[in-house]
Enzyme design. Sequence first.
Site, short mmCIF file in Angstrom:
data_model
loop_
_atom_site.label_atom_id
_atom_site.label_comp_id
_atom_site.label_asym_id
_atom_site.label_seq_id
_atom_site.Cartn_x
_atom_site.Cartn_y
_atom_site.Cartn_z
CD GLU A 183 10.87 -37.59 16.68
OE1 GLU A 183 11.51 -38.56 16.25
OE2 GLU A 183 11.01 -36.44 16.26
N GLY A 317 13.23 -27.22 17.23
CA GLY A 317 13.46 -26.44 16.02
C GLY A 317 12.44 -26.74 14.94
CB ALA A 318 11.72 -28.29 12.37
CG MET A 319 7.57 -33.25 14.66
SD MET A 319 8.80 -34.49 15.13
CE MET A 319 8.12 -35.95 14.35
CD GLU A 320 11.24 -36.17 12.32
OE1 GLU A 320 11.58 -37.22 12.88
OE2 GLU A 320 11.50 -35.04 12.77
CG ASN A 321 4.67 -33.74 12.34
OD1 ASN A 321 4.83 -34.46 13.31
ND2 ASN A 321 4.68 -32.41 12.43
CG HIS A 353 17.50 -32.14 10.40
ND1 HIS A 353 18.69 -32.56 10.97
CD2 HIS A 353 16.52 -32.78 11.09
CE1 HIS A 353 18.43 -33.40 11.94
NE2 HIS A 353 17.11 -33.55 12.05
CD GLU A 354 12.94 -31.30 10.89
OE1 GLU A 354 12.26 -32.35 11.00
OE2 GLU A 354 13.81 -30.97 11.71
CG HIS A 357 13.89 -36.46 9.89
ND1 HIS A 357 14.51 -37.57 10.42
CD2 HIS A 357 14.23 -35.43 10.70
CE1 HIS A 357 15.19 -37.22 11.49
NE2 HIS A 357 15.05 -35.92 11.67
#
Length: 944
Positions: A183, A317-321, A353-354, A357
Amino acid sequence: MFWVRFLVLALLSQAGVTQTSSSPTHASAPPNPTEEQPPLNTGSLSFPWSHLRLPENIVPLHYHLLLHPNLTILSYIGTVRIELQVQNNTNWVVLHSKGLRITTATVLDQNLAHLSDQVLPVLHNPTHEQVAIFSPRVLTGGQKYFLLLEFGAELGEGFYGFYRSTYRTSTGEMRTLASTHFEPTSARMAFPCFDEPSFKANYSISIRRSPAHTALSNMPVEQTVVLDDELMEDRFAVSVRMSSYLVAFIVCDFRSVSATTASGVKVSVYAAPEKWEQTHYALKAAVKLLEFYEKYFNISYPLPKQDLVAIPDFQSGAMENWGLITFRETSLLYDPTTSSASDRLWVTKVIAHELAHQWFGNLVTMKWWNDIWLNEGFATYMEYISVDTTYPKLRVEDYLLDTCFVAIGRDSLNSSRPISSVAESPTQIKEMFDTVSYNKGACVLHMLRHYLTDQVFQIGIMRYLRRYSYSNARNQDLWDSVANTCSEEEFTSGGHCYSNSQAAKNAYLYAGEHLDLTTMMNTWTLQTGVPLVTVARQGSRLVLKQERFLRTTHPSDPAWPSLQQGYLWHIPLTYRTDTSSSIHRHLMTTLTDSVEVGEEVGWVKVNVDMAGYYLVHYDGPGWDDLIQLLKDNHTALSFMDRTHLIHNAFQLTTAGRLSLDKALDLIGYLRSESHTVPLLQGLAYLEAFYRMVERMDIPDVTHNLSTYILWYFRGVIDRQTWSDKGSVSERRLRSELLSLACHLGDLSCLEQAQRSFTHWLDSNSTLSLPADVTETVYSVGAQEDSGWASLLHIYTLSLSETHKHKILSALASSRDTNKLHRLLELGLEGEVIRTQDLDSLIVMVARNPRGHHLAWSYVQKYWSTLVDKFQLGSFSIRNIIIGTTGQFFSTEELTEVRVFFESIHEQASQLRVTQVAMDNIQKNILWLQRNLGTLRSWLDQQID
C-alpha cells in the site's frame, strides 16, 4: 533461465494443461516448439497509453502467482498468469510494473493456447510505472484471455514491494527474511499487476522455500509439495476478491502462537523466535477484537485465518493485508517487564485499527485514493469504539480528544486540504495517508455518530458494508447508506430503504430541523479547514457566527476576506447551560444564526464534550464566565468539556483572537483538577512554551516558567511514585509528570532518577525498572558520558524494540552535540540503529535544544539519501520535514527553509508537506510576536 522455465511449467501444470496445448480455433503451435521464436519487430510500436491511471478496457479476474525467493542471493524469480476480461477490442494489455525484469510475455486463450508463435514485445513507461504487451492478434471484447509473464527482481532494500528484512539473534547470528508492503502503489514492485484499488481479483499464490523456512500469505496453505531435499512449494487457497495492495506474502523462520475465535477463525501471531514470549498479549487482544467486530458489523470475517506478523524492518506502524497483517515490532509485541501502560494501549489500538480494516478497506474499498479516508478515518475511529468496549480499563476515550486536536492543528493552517482530495501520482497518493485522512476523518465520523445516535450510525455502516462488499465505494455511497437511500431497483425489490427521489425528504430531524445528510457531510469532506463558531449573548439569545479558523492569518490582515470566501459548514451545534442538565441541539447552516437560551442563563458551554469538529470563541464576558466557573466548581463541566475549553483557548491565543493571559487564567484552576486529561492538556501547553523559550535561549522567561511550573504543580508532582502501580490514567500522568519535572531540573526528581539509574547499571541491567518511568531514568543517566555509553551498549543487545525506543530517546536527550552527531551517523549507517528508526531519531535530536540545528543540517546534507531510503511522499519523509522545521521560530530560519526547498524544487513541488512546514514556522513566528511579551509579564506577576 532454468528456474524461470521450471516455474512456468509448474504454473501451467497446476491448471491441468501443458505448455504446448492449443486450440484449433486459435493460434496454432509453433512449427518447431524446441526452437525459440524470433520476437516481433518493435521498431514501429510506441507506448499506447499516456495516462497515469490504467485503461479500463481490460479487467483482471484471477491471478495465479508463483514466486521463488532466494534468501541467500537476495533475489527472486516468478511467473504470473492473469485471467483477463476484455471489454473492447484491443491489441494491447497495459498494466503496472516497477523495477521488474520481465523476461517473457505470452497471451493465451481461454484454453491456455498461445495466440502467437512469436515472443511478444514488452514496452516500458518508467515514468508511469507501466508496461504494455502487444498482441499481434486482436483481443476480442467480451472474451477472456490469460496473460502469462515471467519476471525476476532483487529483494528490495527499502520498505516497499517484496523486500528483505534481517534480525540478529542473541548469539549474534544475522538471519534474513522476505516480506511485502504494497500500500498504496507498490504491488507493482513485486509482480506485474493492475495496481489500482478498483481492479479487484482473486489470487492463487504459490511460494517456494527451503524446509527451514515458513511461507505465509493471505490465505492458509492448501497443499505443500516437496520438490527436492532443499525445496518445497506451498500452494495457498484461492483468495477472496481483493485489491492488489492487500496481497501479502512472507518467507521467514518465525515462531507463532495461535488461538481460535468463537466463530472458528484461527488467529496467529508470529515473531522472531527469541521474541515469541512477547506475542501473547497481541493474540489475546486480536481474538477479542475480531469477535467484537463480527458482532458490531453483523458480518462474519470472511477468511478462515488471520495472521499478525511482527516484521523487524517496517516503515509504518502496521499494514492491513487481508488475512496477513504486518506490524512494526513496537506495534505488536508487548513485554510486561519493559512495556509501559501507554505501550500496552498503543499495541491494542494498532491491532484494533488493522482489524477494523478487514471490513473498512478490505471488504469495502475506496474507488480511488482520493477517498482513502473511507479506509483510514473509519479504522481510526473504530479503534475507540472497539477498545472502549473490549478493554474499558485502558480508558481509550481519554485519547479521542487528542486525535481531534491534532487534526485541528493541521486543519487550521492555510496549507491544509479537504478530506477528499485529488491524488494521481504515487507521491501524491502517499501524502494522502496523513492527519487529515486519519484524524480528521475519525473526528468527522465521531460527530456524525453523535448526531445520528449510536444505533442509527451502526445500522448505516452495516448497510454500507453489505451493499459494497467485495466492491468499491465513494464518499456519496457512504452518505446514501447512512441516510438509508438506495437505487430504484433496490427500492422496488422491497429493500428497507428509500428511493433516490425520496432522499431529500429522508432528512433526519435534528433539534426539530430537517437535515440533508449529503449536503451537510459534503461541507466537512469536500472543503478545507475547520470552522470557528463565535458566540455572544444578546439578551435571551445566543448569537452565532461561523468562519474558517486560521492560526496564521488574523481578521485584520488584508488577505483575510479572500481566505474566508465561500466557506460554510453545516454544523450540528450542541450546548449546555447552568440552568439545565440537558444537551441542547441546533443545526447551523448559515454564516450567522441565533438560538434562544433564556434571560436567566449564567454561563453557556458550546460543543458539549467536543462531539463536533469545530472550535468555539466566547465573545464579550463569555470567557470570564467560564474561567470563574472552573475556579468555583470545575466539575459542573465534564472532563471533556474542561479539556476542550483549555484547547480552544490556547488555539485562539495562537491565532491572535484571545490574549494569552486569559488562557493562562483559564488553567489557573488546575490545582483542583483530579482528572488526568485536562490536567495534562494544560500542562502540555506550559511545557511547549518552556521548550520553545529554552530552544531560543531566552534565559529570564525560561527560568521563570520552569520555576512557576514546578511551584504550581508541586503537590501533584510530589504525589507521584516511582512505580507501575495504579490505573492506566494514573500511570500515564506519572510518566509524563516525572519526565517534565526532571527536564525542568527538579532536584528531587533528578536525584531519584539518578539513584535508580545507578542501581540498574550496578545490577548489570538485570534490575527491572518501573516501565512507566524507565525513559525518564535513562534520560537522566544519559547526561553522563559513562551512562550514555552504557545505554548505547545495552541498546545493541536488547531484544525488545519498545525498550530500545526508550533508550534511543534517552540517548538523543544528551546535551553533548558530539554524541548527537554520532547517533545521526549510526542512524544513517543502518546497522546499530535500524533505518526504520532513522526518521524518529532525527526528530528526537531536533527536539533537543542542542540538536535542532544539527538535525536540520543533517537533513539538508543527506536529503537525497533519505529520499532513497524512504521514498518521496512517505510518512517518514513528512515526519522528518515537519519534525525538524517545526522547531524554528525566526524569519531567518524560515528563509533558510524556503531556500532549501527551492534548491530541491523538482521534489518539493510534488509535496504538500513543504508548504505545511513553512506554515508551521510562520505560525511559530506569529506566536512569539503576539504572545512572548504577555508571557513574560504574566510570569513576572506570578513570581512576584
